[in-house]
Design a protein around this motif. Structure first.
Motif, PDB file in Angstrom:
ATOM      1  N   ASN A 105       0.841  -1.189   0.000  1.00 12.42           N
ATOM      2  CA  ASN A 105       0.000   0.000   0.000  1.00 12.42           C
ATOM      3  C   ASN A 105       0.883   1.248   0.000  1.00 12.42           C
ATOM      4  N   PRO A 106       0.575   2.231  -0.860  1.00 15.35           N
ATOM      5  CA  PRO A 106       1.428   3.429  -0.912  1.00 15.35           C
ATOM      6  C   PRO A 106       1.331   4.239   0.380  1.00 15.35           C
ATOM      7  N   THR A 107       2.450   4.822   0.786  1.00 16.79           N
ATOM      8  CA  THR A 107       2.494   5.689   1.967  1.00 16.79           C
ATOM      9  C   THR A 107       3.072   7.034   1.559  1.00 16.79           C
ATOM     10  N   CYS A 108       2.482   8.120   2.102  1.00 11.72           N
ATOM     11  CA  CYS A 108       2.919   9.481   1.788  1.00 11.72           C
ATOM     12  C   CYS A 108       4.025   9.866   2.771  1.00 11.72           C
ATOM     13  N   SER A 109       4.985  10.659   2.291  1.00 17.24           N
ATOM     14  CA  SER A 109       6.135  11.036   3.121  1.00 17.24           C
ATOM     15  C   SER A 109       5.785  12.086   4.161  1.00 17.24           C
ATOM     16  N   VAL A 110       4.586  12.675   4.079  1.00 14.84           N
ATOM     17  CA  VAL A 110       4.174  13.706   5.040  1.00 14.84           C
ATOM     18  C   VAL A 110       2.798  13.355   5.585  1.00 14.84           C
ATOM     19  N   THR A 111       2.437  13.978   6.697  1.00 20.42           N
ATOM     20  CA  THR A 111       1.102  13.769   7.272  1.00 20.42           C
ATOM     21  C   THR A 111       0.138  14.878   6.892  1.00 20.42           C
ATOM     22  N   CYS A 112       0.651  15.927   6.271  1.00 17.02           N
ATOM     23  CA  CYS A 112      -0.192  17.021   5.785  1.00 17.02           C
ATOM     24  C   CYS A 112       0.593  17.764   4.712  1.00 17.02           C
ATOM     25  N   GLY A 113      -0.149  18.476   3.835  1.00 13.03           N
ATOM     26  CA  GLY A 113       0.517  19.218   2.776  1.00 13.03           C
ATOM     27  C   GLY A 113       0.932  18.316   1.623  1.00 13.03           C
ATOM     28  N   ASN A 114       1.954  18.720   0.874  1.00  7.51           N
ATOM     29  CA  ASN A 114       2.405  18.013  -0.313  1.00  7.51           C
ATOM     30  C   ASN A 114       3.660  17.202  -0.024  1.00  7.51           C
ATOM     31  N   GLY A 115       3.700  15.970  -0.550  1.00 10.54           N
ATOM     32  CA  GLY A 115       4.863  15.113  -0.338  1.00 10.54           C
ATOM     33  C   GLY A 115       4.998  14.104  -1.462  1.00 10.54           C
ATOM     34  N   ILE A 116       5.743  13.030  -1.188  1.00 12.00           N
ATOM     35  CA  ILE A 116       5.963  11.957  -2.155  1.00 12.00           C
ATOM     36  C   ILE A 116       5.441  10.660  -1.541  1.00 12.00           C
ATOM     37  N   GLN A 117       4.600   9.959  -2.308  1.00 13.87           N
ATOM     38  CA  GLN A 117       4.137   8.660  -1.835  1.00 13.87           C
ATOM     39  C   GLN A 117       4.869   7.571  -2.621  1.00 13.87           C
ATOM     40  N   SER A 118       5.194   6.485  -1.938  1.00 10.64           N
ATOM     41  CA  SER A 118       5.921   5.401  -2.575  1.00 10.64           C
ATOM     42  C   SER A 118       5.306   4.066  -2.182  1.00 10.64           C
ATOM     43  N   ARG A 119       5.499   3.099  -3.079  1.00  8.37           N
ATOM     44  CA  ARG A 119       5.087   1.727  -2.811  1.00  8.37           C
ATOM     45  C   ARG A 119       6.210   0.798  -3.265  1.00  8.37           C
ATOM     46  N   ASN A 120       6.250  -0.399  -2.711  1.00  7.08           N
ATOM     47  CA  ASN A 120       7.341  -1.333  -2.963  1.00  7.08           C
ATOM     48  C   ASN A 120       6.793  -2.695  -3.377  1.00  7.08           C
ATOM     49  N   ARG A 121       7.634  -3.436  -4.075  1.00  7.75           N
ATOM     50  CA  ARG A 121       7.300  -4.815  -4.409  1.00  7.75           C
ATOM     51  C   ARG A 121       8.593  -5.638  -4.346  1.00  7.75           C
ATOM     52  N   THR A 122       8.455  -6.939  -4.194  1.00  8.76           N
ATOM     53  CA  THR A 122       9.599  -7.824  -4.037  1.00  8.76           C
ATOM     54  C   THR A 122       9.563  -8.905  -5.103  1.00  8.76           C
ATOM     55  N   SER A 139      11.752  -1.988  -8.129  1.00  4.08           N
ATOM     56  CA  SER A 139      11.020  -2.476  -6.960  1.00  4.08           C
ATOM     57  C   SER A 139      10.319  -1.351  -6.213  1.00  4.08           C
ATOM     58  N   VAL A 140      10.533  -0.086  -6.655  1.00  8.89           N
ATOM     59  CA  VAL A 140       9.935   1.070  -5.989  1.00  8.89           C
ATOM     60  C   VAL A 140       9.206   1.918  -7.017  1.00  8.89           C
ATOM     61  N   ASP A 141       8.031   2.388  -6.652  1.00  9.32           N
ATOM     62  CA  ASP A 141       7.255   3.287  -7.508  1.00  9.32           C
ATOM     63  C   ASP A 141       6.878   4.508  -6.688  1.00  9.32           C
ATOM     64  N   SER A 142       7.177   5.709  -7.196  1.00 11.39           N
ATOM     65  CA  SER A 142       6.932   6.953  -6.448  1.00 11.39           C
ATOM     66  C   SER A 142       6.068   7.907  -7.260  1.00 11.39           C
ATOM     67  N   SER A 143       5.268   8.683  -6.535  1.00 18.93           N
ATOM     68  CA  SER A 143       4.426   9.705  -7.174  1.00 18.93           C
ATOM     69  C   SER A 143       4.119  10.788  -6.141  1.00 18.93           C
ATOM     70  N   ASP A 144       3.609  11.926  -6.621  1.00 22.95           N
ATOM     71  CA  ASP A 144       3.256  13.021  -5.719  1.00 22.95           C
ATOM     72  C   ASP A 144       2.023  12.636  -4.896  1.00 22.95           C
ATOM     73  N   CYS A 145       1.957  13.187  -3.678  1.00 20.23           N
ATOM     74  CA  CYS A 145       0.757  13.027  -2.857  1.00 20.23           C
ATOM     75  C   CYS A 145       0.433  14.370  -2.210  1.00 20.23           C
ATOM     76  N   SER A 146      -0.834  14.660  -2.052  1.00 20.52           N
ATOM     77  CA  SER A 146      -1.286  15.933  -1.493  1.00 20.52           C
ATOM     78  C   SER A 146      -2.347  15.660  -0.442  1.00 20.52           C
ATOM     79  N   LEU A 147      -2.036  16.022   0.811  1.00 16.69           N
ATOM     80  CA  LEU A 147      -2.971  15.840   1.909  1.00 16.69           C
ATOM     81  C   LEU A 147      -3.536  17.195   2.310  1.00 16.69           C
ATOM     82  N   SER A 148      -4.346  17.230   3.353  1.00 17.46           N
ATOM     83  CA  SER A 148      -4.929  18.490   3.811  1.00 17.46           C
ATOM     84  C   SER A 148      -3.813  19.445   4.250  1.00 17.46           C
ATOM     85  N   ASP A 149      -4.134  20.769   4.209  1.00 13.40           N
ATOM     86  CA  ASP A 149      -3.141  21.771   4.584  1.00 13.40           C
ATOM     87  C   ASP A 149      -2.643  21.541   6.006  1.00 13.40           C
TER      88      ASP A 149
END
Length: 276
Positions: A105-122, A139-149
């Motif tokens: 499951n992708p996870t965002c690098s921040v808890t609010c605002g704009n960051g990078i979300q990544s997911r992994n596979r083996t 093995s890694v896929d990254s994309s932008d993520c945007s949470l609440s301000d």
């Protein structure tokens, strides 16, 4: 009788046989026998070299034989048993090419605002083995993520220059600041403390203009007859100071005064007549 046929067929030196053979109480001259009309039972030939059904790993190996030594003829019996023989065979492990498992499951690098979300596979479905190829790709896929301000806590801006409440003398000076560096937003805390700061201020003495005090009681210049009465006042309410203006007007006020007639010698004189 059959045993004799077998023996006769295997003779390579004897070209001529004489005599009789008796079988089932029947005698027959040897020269009258036609061997080609006798039944010949089949017999198995040699097994072929065994071959495995796979080139690697576990399989089945088989070998074959043919009922041709000799082929059954003239009503002879067929070979007894199977023409095929099978057994397990095990070769070296087969190469297994790797394949990717499922993405996490992708996870965002921040808890609010704009960051990078990544997911992994083996590369484990399966893991490459025995010289098999590794998985192709990342093995890694990254994309932008945007949470609440994100909550932004307010912070004070700079104090204004302090200003005194008076232009001279003693007063109160104050300065101000604004909660705008930054302004609180998205539920952030307001600035802590006061937006106004006050303190005493002391400037040069203020100019004080003089003002007259009360007039003194007037006194007449004579005790009888006609005279001049005068009164005085002083520029002391307040006294002018720090460059303040002096009082305007006179400090003395005079007017005529007339008292009762002075007792005389029976002669009435004017004050302006000088007696010699």
């Amino acid at each position: 009788m059959t045993d004799w046929f077998d023996w006769a067929a295997n003779q390579t030196i004897a070209n001529f046989f004489t005599g009789t053979c008796t079988d089932f109480d029947t005698s027959t001259r040897i020269q009258d026998f036609n061997v080609s009309k006798c039944p010949v039972d089949g017999a198995w030939g040699s097994w072929s070299n065994p071959t495995c059904s796979v080139t690697c790993g576990n399989g089945i190996q088989s070998r074959n034989r043919t009922c041709d030594s000799p082929v059954p003829s003239a009503g002879g019996k067929d070979c007894n048993g199977s023409s095929v023989d099978s057994s397990d065979c095990s070769l070296s492990d087969c190469p297994v090419h790797g394949a990717w498992g499922s993405w996490t499951n992708p996870t965002c690098s921040v808890t609010c605002g704009n960051g990078i979300q990544s997911r992994n596979r083996t590369c484990d479905s399966p893991v490459p083995s025995a010289g098999g190829k590794d998985c192709n790709g990342s093995s890694v896929d990254s994309s932008d993520c945007s949470l609440s301000d994100c909550p932004v806590d307010g912070a004070w801006g700079s104090w204004t220059n302090p200003t005194c409440s008076v232009t001279c003398g003693n007063g109160i000076q104050s300065r101000n600041r604004t909660c705008d560096s930054p302004v609180p937003s998205a539920g952030g805390k307001d600035c802590n403390g006061s937006s106004v700061d006050s303190s005493d201020c002391s400037l040069s003495d203020c100019p004080v203009d003089g003002a007259w005090g009360s007039w003194t009681n007037p006194t007449c210049s004579v005790t009888c007859g006609n005279g001049i009465q005068s009164r005085n006042r002083t520029c002391d309410s307040p006294v002018p100071s720090a460059g303040g203006k002096d009082c305007n007007g006179s400090s003395v006020d005079s007017s005529d005064c007339s008292l009762s007639d002075c007792p005389g010698l029976g002669m009435k004189c004017n004050r302006d007549i000088v007696l010699g």
